[in-house]
Write a protein that holds these residues in place. Structure first.
Motif, PDB file in Angstrom:
ATOM      1  N   LEU A  94     -42.799   5.280  31.241  1.00 53.45           N
ATOM      2  CA  LEU A  94     -43.876   4.308  31.102  1.00 53.45           C
ATOM      3  C   LEU A  94     -43.312   2.897  31.121  1.00 53.45           C
ATOM      4  N   LYS A  95     -44.076   1.967  31.632  1.00 55.55           N
ATOM      5  CA  LYS A  95     -43.658   0.572  31.661  1.00 55.55           C
ATOM      6  C   LYS A  95     -43.544   0.017  30.239  1.00 55.55           C
ATOM      7  N   LEU A  96     -44.443   0.446  29.374  1.00 56.76           N
ATOM      8  CA  LEU A  96     -44.438   0.017  27.979  1.00 56.76           C
ATOM      9  C   LEU A  96     -43.586   0.976  27.173  1.00 56.76           C
ATOM     10  N   GLY A  97     -42.563   0.433  26.527  1.00 61.49           N
ATOM     11  CA  GLY A  97     -41.706   1.260  25.684  1.00 61.49           C
ATOM     12  C   GLY A  97     -42.389   1.572  24.361  1.00 61.49           C
ATOM     13  N   LYS A  98     -41.724   2.398  23.567  1.00 62.49           N
ATOM     14  CA  LYS A  98     -42.257   2.749  22.249  1.00 62.49           C
ATOM     15  C   LYS A  98     -42.366   1.489  21.408  1.00 62.49           C
ATOM     16  N   LEU A  99     -43.501   1.313  20.754  1.00 67.38           N
ATOM     17  CA  LEU A  99     -43.721   0.131  19.934  1.00 67.38           C
ATOM     18  C   LEU A  99     -42.799   0.143  18.725  1.00 67.38           C
ATOM     19  N   PRO A 100     -42.301  -1.028  18.327  1.00 66.08           N
ATOM     20  CA  PRO A 100     -41.425  -1.103  17.154  1.00 66.08           C
ATOM     21  C   PRO A 100     -42.223  -0.916  15.863  1.00 66.08           C
ATOM     22  N   ASP A 101     -41.517  -0.695  14.787  1.00 67.49           N
ATOM     23  CA  ASP A 101     -42.147  -0.576  13.469  1.00 67.49           C
ATOM     24  C   ASP A 101     -42.882  -1.883  13.149  1.00 67.49           C
ATOM     25  N   ARG A 102     -44.154  -1.791  12.829  1.00 66.69           N
ATOM     26  CA  ARG A 102     -44.956  -2.966  12.527  1.00 66.69           C
ATOM     27  C   ARG A 102     -45.436  -2.962  11.083  1.00 66.69           C
ATOM     28  N   THR A 103     -44.761  -2.223  10.229  1.00 66.44           N
ATOM     29  CA  THR A 103     -45.128  -2.178   8.824  1.00 66.44           C
ATOM     30  C   THR A 103     -44.790  -3.519   8.186  1.00 66.44           C
ATOM     31  N   PRO A 104     -45.784  -4.207   7.604  1.00 70.20           N
ATOM     32  CA  PRO A 104     -45.502  -5.511   7.004  1.00 70.20           C
ATOM     33  C   PRO A 104     -44.545  -5.384   5.818  1.00 70.20           C
ATOM     34  N   VAL A 105     -43.726  -6.411   5.647  1.00 66.09           N
ATOM     35  CA  VAL A 105     -42.790  -6.485   4.531  1.00 66.09           C
ATOM     36  C   VAL A 105     -43.131  -7.728   3.738  1.00 66.09           C
ATOM     37  N   LYS A 106     -43.376  -7.568   2.448  1.00 68.22           N
ATOM     38  CA  LYS A 106     -43.717  -8.705   1.602  1.00 68.22           C
ATOM     39  C   LYS A 106     -42.433  -9.350   1.095  1.00 68.22           C
TER      40      LYS A 106
END
Length: 75
Positions: A4-16
């Protein structure tokens, strides 16, 4: 597996992150938020602007990017 042209999305878990800043820096951030609102017609809280400001700063630091890449390629 499909390519796929779009790779696996990175971790987007917010960090406080909590920090303490000087009164001068707080005043500058408030001024920046006011100028941002005048420029774009949208009021954003300082806490919403800071992550974008930090990302822009890190993205523009070419020395940091070179050293970081060199360290990553070593590991």
């Amino acid at each position: 597996m499909a390519e796929l042209k779009l790779g696996k999305l990175p971790d987007r878990t917010p960090v406080k992150l909590s920090i303490t800043i000087t009164p001068d820096l707080q005043a500058a951030l408030q001024d920046y938020a006011a100028i941002y609102a005048t420029t774009y017609g949208v009021q954003e809280p300082v806490a919403e602007l800071i992550p974008a400001m930090l990302s822009a700063f890190l993205d523009s630091d070419r020395s940091f990017a070179r050293i970081r890449e060199a360290q990553r390629s070593k590991s």
